[in-house]
Design an enzyme around this catalytic site. Structure first.
Site, PDB file in Angstrom:
ATOM      1  N   SER A 176      39.379  32.548  42.092  1.00 45.52           N
ATOM      2  CA  SER A 176      38.831  32.501  40.795  1.00 45.52           C
ATOM      3  C   SER A 176      37.600  31.704  40.811  1.00 45.52           C
ATOM      4  CB  SER A 176      39.705  32.133  39.718  1.00 45.52           C
ATOM      5  OG  SER A 176      39.891  30.726  39.422  1.00 45.52           O
ATOM      6  N   THR A 202      45.674  31.141  43.806  1.00 47.50           N
ATOM      7  CA  THR A 202      46.442  30.303  44.664  1.00 47.50           C
ATOM      8  C   THR A 202      47.944  31.190  44.405  1.00 47.50           C
ATOM      9  OG1 THR A 202      45.341  28.484  44.679  1.00 47.50           O
ATOM     10  CG2 THR A 202      47.576  28.326  45.187  1.00 47.50           C
ATOM     11  N   THR A 240      43.538  28.933  39.337  1.00 50.02           N
ATOM     12  CA  THR A 240      43.490  27.865  38.138  1.00 50.02           C
ATOM     13  C   THR A 240      42.175  27.370  37.990  1.00 50.02           C
ATOM     14  OG1 THR A 240      43.765  26.190  39.953  1.00 50.02           O
ATOM     15  CG2 THR A 240      45.840  26.741  38.803  1.00 50.02           C
ATOM     16  N   ASP A 241      41.488  27.810  39.009  1.00 51.83           N
ATOM     17  CA  ASP A 241      39.875  27.075  38.862  1.00 51.83           C
ATOM     18  C   ASP A 241      39.007  27.479  37.753  1.00 51.83           C
ATOM     19  OD1 ASP A 241      40.530  25.252  41.096  1.00 51.83           O
ATOM     20  OD2 ASP A 241      39.449  26.761  42.437  1.00 51.83           O
TER      21      ASP A 241
HETATM   22  C1  SIN Z   1      41.654  30.083  42.414  1.00 49.13           C
HETATM   23  O1  SIN Z   1      41.310  29.670  41.262  1.00 49.13           O
HETATM   24  O2  SIN Z   1      41.658  31.291  42.396  1.00 49.13           O
HETATM   25  C2  SIN Z   1      42.045  29.201  43.471  1.00 49.13           C
HETATM   26  C3  SIN Z   1      42.466  27.820  42.880  1.00 49.13           C
HETATM   27  C4  SIN Z   1      43.782  28.027  42.323  1.00 49.13           C
HETATM   28  O3  SIN Z   1      44.208  29.157  42.082  1.00 49.13           O
HETATM   29  O4  SIN Z   1      44.679  27.093  42.113  1.00 49.13           O
END
Ligand code: SIN
Length: 325
Positions: free
Chosen positions: A64, A18, A97-98
């Site tokens: 991710s 993100t 973050t995922d």
């Molecule tokens: C991801 O994990 O690539 C998408 C979600 C995020 O980064 O919060």
């Protein structure tokens, strides 16, 4: 002779997420596409980084949730190679973050670096009205340049989390991570670090688990380890179906991690199927599905526990262990 300035050189590796996301409207913080903005452009959004000696590389550009072995291999290879460079003080990785907690766990387990490897991220896309990525990236750089920093950490919303403890606990907040009972390692305030706990143990380059690293880099796939949940009304049919599956793209079933209720308890019907799996040579490990705490070991435990690892980290730990077998 390495001069002061060169010794403070940082490497920034981009993998997407993100933090590199783009939405069509600035007020849209959820309907964006992750992994769109080049890591060099993310760095350019933080004026304070203009004076840092940085090497910038785009290793991947993904959401991710779609993490695959090939991206992990490319990332691990680049991190290991940059850690070897005397003039590099630390590495910053932009990541979604995922699954950041899984990547952080993988890097810490394989490399245990004595230099800092700092993963950072964002909950709002780069195009947001008020993006959180630039501040997180700036904080991550402050951590990577700190003379005492070592090991793999995740920096987000002003907090520094250890790779083994961190998990994502919220799908929307800009501070979505928690380090459970241990708490965050420290925080970053106006570019200054305030530590609550010691840095994770690191080993100097060359003394890490090189055999484990080479096994991961040479693998065409990770041993297949599935994750199942124990919950009200569950039975053993999912596990039996896995055992009966004669072939799969992911190869034969080698392990199962069960996210057990409470202190790692498992529904009696599911437990019968997991015992059948063990008899058929499948490694079974139980973790707690509780967001905090760990399975407290006790006599008569029907299944080995994950030694405090969350279900997703226990799955990765078992896959790495089976890669050795
Ligand atoms: C991801 O994990 O690539 C998408 C979600 C995020 O980064 O919060």
């Amino acid at each position: 002779m390495v001069n002061e300035n060169q010794a403070r050189r940082l490497v920034v590796l981009g993998t997407g997420g993100t933090i590199a996301g783009r939405a069509t409207q600035p007020n849209d913080n959820v309907g964006y596409v992750a992994g769109q903005v080049a890591v060099s452009d993310l760095v350019a959004m933080v004026p304070a980084l203009a004076t840092c000696a940085l090497d910038i590389e785009q290793v991947a550009q993904i959401n991710s949730k779609d993490m695959v072995l090939g991206v992990w291999q490319a990332l691990v290879r680049r991190v290991a190679s940059h850690l070897d460079r005397r003039e590099v003080a630390g590495i910053v990785i932009t990541h979604g973050t995922d699954t950041i907690e899984e990547t952080a766990f993988l890097l810490q387990t394989l490399l245990k670096p004595s230099k800092p490897v700092v993963l950072t991220c964002a909950m709002r896309p780069a195009t947001a009205l008020v993006p959180d990525g630039p501040q997180n990236l700036s904080d991550a750089v402050a951590v990577a340049l700190h003379p005492q920093a070592c090991g793999v950490v995740v920096v987000c919303a002003g907090r520094i989390h250890g790779a083994l403890d961190v998990s994502k606990v919220h799908p929307y907040r800009t501070d979505p991570f928690d380090s459970g009972d241990t708490g965050a390692l420290g925080c970053v305030e106006e570019g200054q670090l305030r530590m609550f706990r010691p840095w994770p143990p690191g080993v100097s380059q060359g003394t890490h688990d090189d055999a484990g690293l080479q096994r991961l880099l040479g693998a065409s796939s990770l041993p297949r380890v599935e994750l199942v949940f124990s919950h009200a009304g569950v039975d053993g049919e999912l596990v039996r179906a896995l055992l009966e599956q004669s072939s799969s793209k992911a190869g034969p079933l080698r392990g199962i991690v069960v996210a057990g209720t409470g202190n790692g308890t498992v529904h009696e019907d599911l437990l019968v199927a997991l015992k059948e799996a063990q008899v058929r040579g499948v490694d079974v490990v139980v973790a707690s599905r509780c967001a905090q705490g760990r399975v407290v070991p006790h006599a008569g435990q029907p299944l080995p526990d994950s030694a405090g690892l969350s279900p997703v980290k226990a799955r990765l730990a078992l896959a790495l262990q089976l890669l050795e077998a």
